[in-house]
Design an enzyme around this catalytic site. Structure first.
Site, PDB file in Angstrom:
ATOM      1  N   VAL A 163       0.856  -1.185   0.000  1.00 41.96           N
ATOM      2  CA  VAL A 163       0.000   0.000   0.000  1.00 41.96           C
ATOM      3  C   VAL A 163       0.891   1.232   0.000  1.00 41.96           C
ATOM      4  CG1 VAL A 163      -1.658   1.347   1.324  1.00 41.96           C
ATOM      5  CG2 VAL A 163      -1.967  -1.119   1.118  1.00 41.96           C
ATOM      6  N   ALA A 193       4.557   4.132   2.949  1.00 40.69           N
ATOM      7  CA  ALA A 193       4.043   2.880   2.364  1.00 40.69           C
ATOM      8  C   ALA A 193       4.182   1.753   3.381  1.00 40.69           C
ATOM      9  CB  ALA A 193       4.829   2.526   1.107  1.00 40.69           C
ATOM     10  N   LYS A 194       3.586   0.653   3.119  1.00 41.78           N
ATOM     11  CA  LYS A 194       3.746  -0.546   3.942  1.00 41.78           C
ATOM     12  C   LYS A 194       3.313  -1.741   3.107  1.00 41.78           C
ATOM     13  CE  LYS A 194       5.050  -1.217   8.250  1.00 41.78           C
ATOM     14  NZ  LYS A 194       6.030  -0.395   8.967  1.00 41.78           N
ATOM     15  N   GLY A 195       3.760  -2.908   3.480  1.00 43.35           N
ATOM     16  CA  GLY A 195       3.352  -4.085   2.728  1.00 43.35           C
ATOM     17  C   GLY A 195       3.694  -5.359   3.465  1.00 43.35           C
ATOM     18  N   ASP A 212      10.591  -5.361   8.539  1.00 41.20           N
ATOM     19  CA  ASP A 212       9.541  -5.123   9.522  1.00 41.20           C
ATOM     20  C   ASP A 212       9.375  -6.438  10.287  1.00 41.20           C
ATOM     21  OD1 ASP A 212       7.232  -2.723   9.620  1.00 41.20           O
ATOM     22  OD2 ASP A 212       6.513  -4.601  10.420  1.00 41.20           O
TER      23      ASP A 212
END
Lengths: 431, 65
Positions: free
Chosen positions: A70, A115-117, A156
């Site tokens: 995202v 962002a992150k995913g 992460d």
């Protein structure tokens, strides 16, 4: 083993992560009277990718995985944020974390968006070679939706330097030979031998220490002989304690997953760290310390409290019993909204997570810059640069909070959102 | 709402004894999180089901092993 229901208490339905992040954003936008058009833009994510991709397992079977990326906003620069591998990951949690990254990078004054995913999977179920194939296939599936000048993932939960090395290698391999090396900064958090940053392990904890140091300087408080407690003795808790002890502060209590220990005369940080490495990571039983009730940890008589493990630790009940005059949020979201009101009424300062633990993302930025410029920085140089950056950001937040008569958390959000608002106002909206 | 929704605790090796928090239902970031080497999916699922059935009745659940 049997399941025991210890207690059953009625409570209001819990809000999801996304609602919480939106609530913080709404509150800050109201305070600054954010341009309604820009609020519309920032309330939604720019791009949301859900990718299903096949991977062959060691036994020859093929499994289909679901991956997310995202990209919330890139008004200030390329998207930046971690990739996590976890069975409970879903689109809403990734959206919330992506949005949070936008504020964090903006506050730190970095040329990044948020962002992150991740991949919805339980990494313990797969062999190393399967994890490598899953990571590489996901990278291939993401294609040019990531890139060193477009979207830069980082480690992460359940991903690490090895994962980043696989991503970098796969991404670079998809480029023509002459362009491969210049794409090394497609991820940060790589191993030191593969373009990673010296001292990245201590960047977040060092940042926590620096924000405490600058706060003390503004308050004219000498940290020597000040007592502090730390929840979580991982990278953040340990390194923050290490640097605090160097300036003469005294660690008197630590809580980790295994238990809580206390010694009012002080716990020697390095000895404790060495003890944990030979004690399955646990602080429990450290010579000279006493075990104490876990629920009384935050009530310990001390000057500084550093929640450096997980969220929602400083609750209403605990806030009214805390003895410390400063809370430095090494973890993400350790103080609840209700608790913060009580802390404010009691005159206890809080250095908010978005500022306090920003050393990590600043460290990532340095790695990216180093790769981008073809440079290799040594540890001393990195620490000096980190100190300079954290000092600037802290000064801005602290002085603005005094000027506007606001707490540091609201101020930090305001600064972060205003920086993005300014970029949109200067650039306008295409077409 | 699922009790362990979005919680990292589901796959953490410290789940059974962790004393950092009594609320293992919504942990999305934790410095102590370590993937369980002998993560028992069936057993975890049992916990999740148990917790969900109770949370459906509007109750907060603390699971002790």
């Amino acid at each position: 083993m049997t399941l025991t229901k210890k207690k059953v208490v009625k409570e209001a339905p819990k809000q999801g992560m996304l609602q919480n992040v939106m609530k913080q954003f709404d509150a800050a936008s109201e305070l600054i009277n954010l341009n309604p058009n820009i609020k519309k833009i920032l309330s939604v994510t720019n791009n949301e990718l859900i990718i299903h991709f096949p991977v062959r397992m060691d036994n020859g079977d093929v499994e289909i995985f679901k991956g997310y990326r995202v990209q919330h906003n890139n008004a200030l620069g390329p998207y930046k944020g971690g990739l996590r591998y976890h069975p409970t990951i879903d689109i809403d949690s990734v959206k919330a974390l992506a949005m949070w990254m936008t504020w964090k990078t903006s506050l730190a004054g970095l040329p990044y968006g948020g962002a992150k995913g991740g991949i919805q999977m339980d990494p313990t179920k797969y062999s190393d070679s399967e994890l490598e194939r899953i990571t590489r296939r996901f990278t291939y599936a993401l294609g040019d939706n990531i890139g060193p000048e477009h979207d830069i993932p980082a480690p992460d939960v359940n991903t690490n330097a090895q994962t980043m090395a696989w991503i970098a290698d796969t991404y670079m391999s998809t480029k023509p030979p002459a362009e491969r090396s210049k794409n090394q900064h497609v991820v940060t958090g790589k191993p030191v031998g593969s373009g990673g940053l010296e001292g990245r392990d201590r960047a977040t904890g060092f940042g926590v220490f620096l924000t405490i140091k600058y706060w003390a300087e503004y308050k004219n408080i000498d940290l020597k002989d000040k007592t502090f407690i730390v929840q979580g003795f991982g990278n953040v808790g340990y390194w923050a304690s290490h640097f605090l002890q160097e300036v003469g502060a005294k660690l008197i209590g630590v809580q980790d997953a295994f238990g809580t220990i206390v010694n009012p005369n002080g716990l020697e940080v390095e000895s404790l760290f060495n003890y944990t490495t030979s004690n399955k990571g646990s602080v429990v039983g450290f010579p000279g310390s006493e075990a104490m009730d876990k629920d009384a940890f935050f009530e310990l008589e001390c000057d500084i409290c550093i929640p450096a493990a997980l969220g929602n630790q400083i609750t209403e009940d605990r806030a009214s019993k805390i003895k410390a005059f400063l809370i430095a949020e090494g973890a993400n979201g350790p103080t609840t909204v209700e608790a913060e009101k009580i802390l404010q009424e009691r005159g206890i300062d809080v250095i908010p997570d978005i500022l306090c633990n920003s050393g990590g993302v600043v460290g990532s930025y340095f790695e990216w810059l180093q790769n981008r410029n073809g440079e290799l920085w040594d540890l001393d140089e990195i620490m000096v640069k980190l100190e300079k950056r954290i000092k600037e950001v802290f000064k801005k937040v602290y002085e603005t909070s005094k000027l506007k008569n606001l707490d540091m958390r609201s101020t930090a959000y305001i600064i972060a959102i205003e920086r993005i608002e300014r970029a949109y106002i200067q650039r306008g909206i295409f077409p | 709402m699922k009790t362990l929704e979005n919680s990292l605790c589901a796959s953490c090796e410290h789940l059974a004894y962790c004393c950092l928090t009594n609320d293992k239902s919504s942990i999305w970031s934790c410095s102590e999180h370590e993937v369980s080497a002998d993560y028992d999916q069936e057993f975890q699922q049992k916990i999740i089901n148990e917790a969900n059935s109770l949370s459906a009745s509007g109750s907060k659940v603390e699971v002790l092993l």
